[in-house]
Design a protein around this motif. Structure first.
Motif, short mmCIF file in Angstrom:
data_model
loop_
_atom_site.label_atom_id
_atom_site.label_comp_id
_atom_site.label_asym_id
_atom_site.label_seq_id
_atom_site.Cartn_x
_atom_site.Cartn_y
_atom_site.Cartn_z
N THR A 1 38.15 -42.70 1.23
CA THR A 1 39.32 -41.82 1.33
C THR A 1 39.85 -41.48 -0.06
O THR A 1 40.20 -40.33 -0.35
CB THR A 1 40.42 -42.48 2.17
OG1 THR A 1 39.94 -42.72 3.50
CG2 THR A 1 41.65 -41.58 2.26
N GLY B 1 39.66 -37.54 3.27
CA GLY B 1 40.46 -37.49 2.05
C GLY B 1 40.38 -36.15 1.35
O GLY B 1 41.39 -35.64 0.85
N VAL C 1 43.34 -34.54 4.35
CA VAL C 1 44.59 -34.98 3.74
C VAL C 1 44.96 -34.11 2.54
O VAL C 1 46.13 -33.77 2.35
CB VAL C 1 44.50 -36.46 3.31
CG1 VAL C 1 45.79 -36.89 2.62
CG2 VAL C 1 44.25 -37.33 4.52
N LEU D 1 46.17 -41.84 6.96
CA LEU D 1 46.12 -42.12 5.51
C LEU D 1 46.91 -43.38 5.18
O LEU D 1 46.41 -44.27 4.47
CB LEU D 1 46.68 -40.93 4.73
CG LEU D 1 46.76 -41.13 3.20
CD1 LEU D 1 45.38 -41.29 2.60
CD2 LEU D 1 47.50 -39.95 2.55
#
Length: 418
Positions: free
Chosen positions: A33, A287, A291, A373
């Motif tokens: 991530t 990631g 995100v 996350l």
């Protein structure tokens, strides 16, 4: 091609230090991530992958099918029935209460969401991923019953969540397009055909494979490939019949695991590597492409829901579900905290993003991304310390405790160290 190169180099780099990292609280999801955040659109911008693209869609579907099928086959229902008290309470009482609590908190904290969207968000974040806190299910300082309770819960709750997410997504889409009158028929068809196809192909394919393999007619590697073919066939046939392929994959795994138990060990060995690779790629893409674009969208409402989802929304229902179970208060809190949101929630969120292209759908996606996350790092870093603390406390107990009782080991997503 740059994205493929970054994925390959990231896997290679992690492999070279994986032995050393195994002795630390740093987990593979945390590493991949972080790499994604650094190289993705929120960082250096080297990894730019469209979430609506075919490559991401194939990855999501393949990973979710593999996760659902293998999670199902590693749960031996005959063994589970003999030690179902703790996971049964968390699944049968805790999970529905978690979805209800998550819906209520979403309506309170994020008023922009409608009831169906709030419930969809809660369902997306209901599944847990024990792999994010691997120490919890692999730390032998903890009693087997605790480790197996969390292992069984995480193995079954993603499959249980699939029809809930399917129905709620159908309801939400129907509300948006003004066709609420036929959402029930659509949801029933998705769930019904998914279950029927999964049970039929899992049982029939499992019996055929077990019979032919027992007669020595199937080569070793093809036992494993045939098992994966059953999962993919269930997924594809359900789609052809307008059913839900993910429900079919999960129910096929349950049926296969019961009629062809002798074939499960080989496929678990085979899929551990494939599942680990797909999981690593998924977290890197998470990631970089999931995100990264929503890093600037954090608000106090989103932050409030994230904190509530990882604490009271999960911990209070689990605590209530274990009341009267004879477990320590700390054990109930431990069970409640170690409900990390991981792979299944990421994949469900991506399905929502694909199927619900509205402001509400984007908000559900953003909140789910932030929750996963935070969970990746919070649960990864706390797994080993709390597992060690609880293990020492239970080892010092002189009274008979429910969580200390004997239990049979069931396979985990990753094999336990000897």
């Amino acid at each position: 091609m740059v994205e493929l190169l970054l994925i390959a180099l990231s896997v290679l780099a992690f492999a070279l230090v994986s032995g050393r990292l195994a002795m630390t609280p740093v987990t593979a999801p945390m590493v991949f991530t972080t790499i994604g955040l650094v190289v993705g659109v929120g960082g250096l911008g080297w990894f730019d992958l469209e979430l609506e693209g075919e490559a991401v869609s194939i990855l999501v579907e393949a990973t979710l099918v593999l996760v659902l099928f293998t999670d199902a086959i590693r749960i031996d229902l005959r063994v589970m029935r003999r030690q179902a008290t703790l996971p049964g309470r968390m699944l049968g009482i805790g999970m529905p209460l978690t979805i209800l609590a998550g819906t209520g908190v979403a309506l309170l904290v994020v008023p922009e969401l409608g009831i169906a969207e709030a419930a969809l968000l809660a369902a997306v974040l209901a599944p847990t991923d024990a792999a994010l806190g691997q120490a919890v299910v692999s730390d032998r300082r903890l009693p087997v019953r605790i480790r197996q309770a969390l292992n069984v819960e995480s193995g079954l709750n993603d499959g249980i969540a699939v029809p809930v997410v399917t129905v709620l997504l159908a309801v939400t889409v129907a509300e948006e397009v003004g066709g609420a009158s036929d959402w029930l028929e659509l949801a029933a068809r998705q769930v019904g055909f998914g279950v029927l196809v999964g049970l039929a192909l899992g049982a029939l394919g499992g019996r055929l494979l077990d019979h032919r393999a027992s007669a020595g007619a199937v080569e070793g590697v093809y036992r494993q490939l045939a098992t994966i073919a059953i999962a993919v066939s269930a997924f594809a046939l359900a789609g052809v019949l307008d059913g839900n392929g993910f429900i079919a994959a999960f129910t096929a795994g349950l049926a296969f695991g019961q009629v062809a138990r002798r074939q499960c060990h080989g496929v678990q060995d085979f899929t551990e590597d494939e599942g680990e690779l797909l999981g690593a790629v998924t977290f890197l893409i998470f990631g970089a492409a999931v995100v990264g674009p929503v890093l600037g969208d954090l608000s106090w409402q989103i932050a409030g829901y994230v904190v509530a989802s990882l604490t009271v929304v999960r911990m209070v229902p689990v605590f209530l579900s274990l009341t009267g179970s004879g477990t320590l208060i700390e054990t109930r809190l431990f069970f409640g905290w170690f409900g990390p949101r991981g792979l299944a929630s990421i994949l469900f969120a991506l399905l929502v993003a694909e199927g619900l292209e509205t402001e509400g759908g984007e908000l559900v996606f953003t909140i789910a991304a932030w929750t996963v996350l935070v969970s990746v790092f919070a649960h990864g870093m706390t797994a080993s310390p709390w597992a060690g603390r609880l293990g020492r406390r239970l080892a010092a107990e002189t009274e008979a405790m429910t969580e200390i009782g004997p239990a049979e080991e069931l396979p985990t997503r990753r094999r336990l160290a000897p």
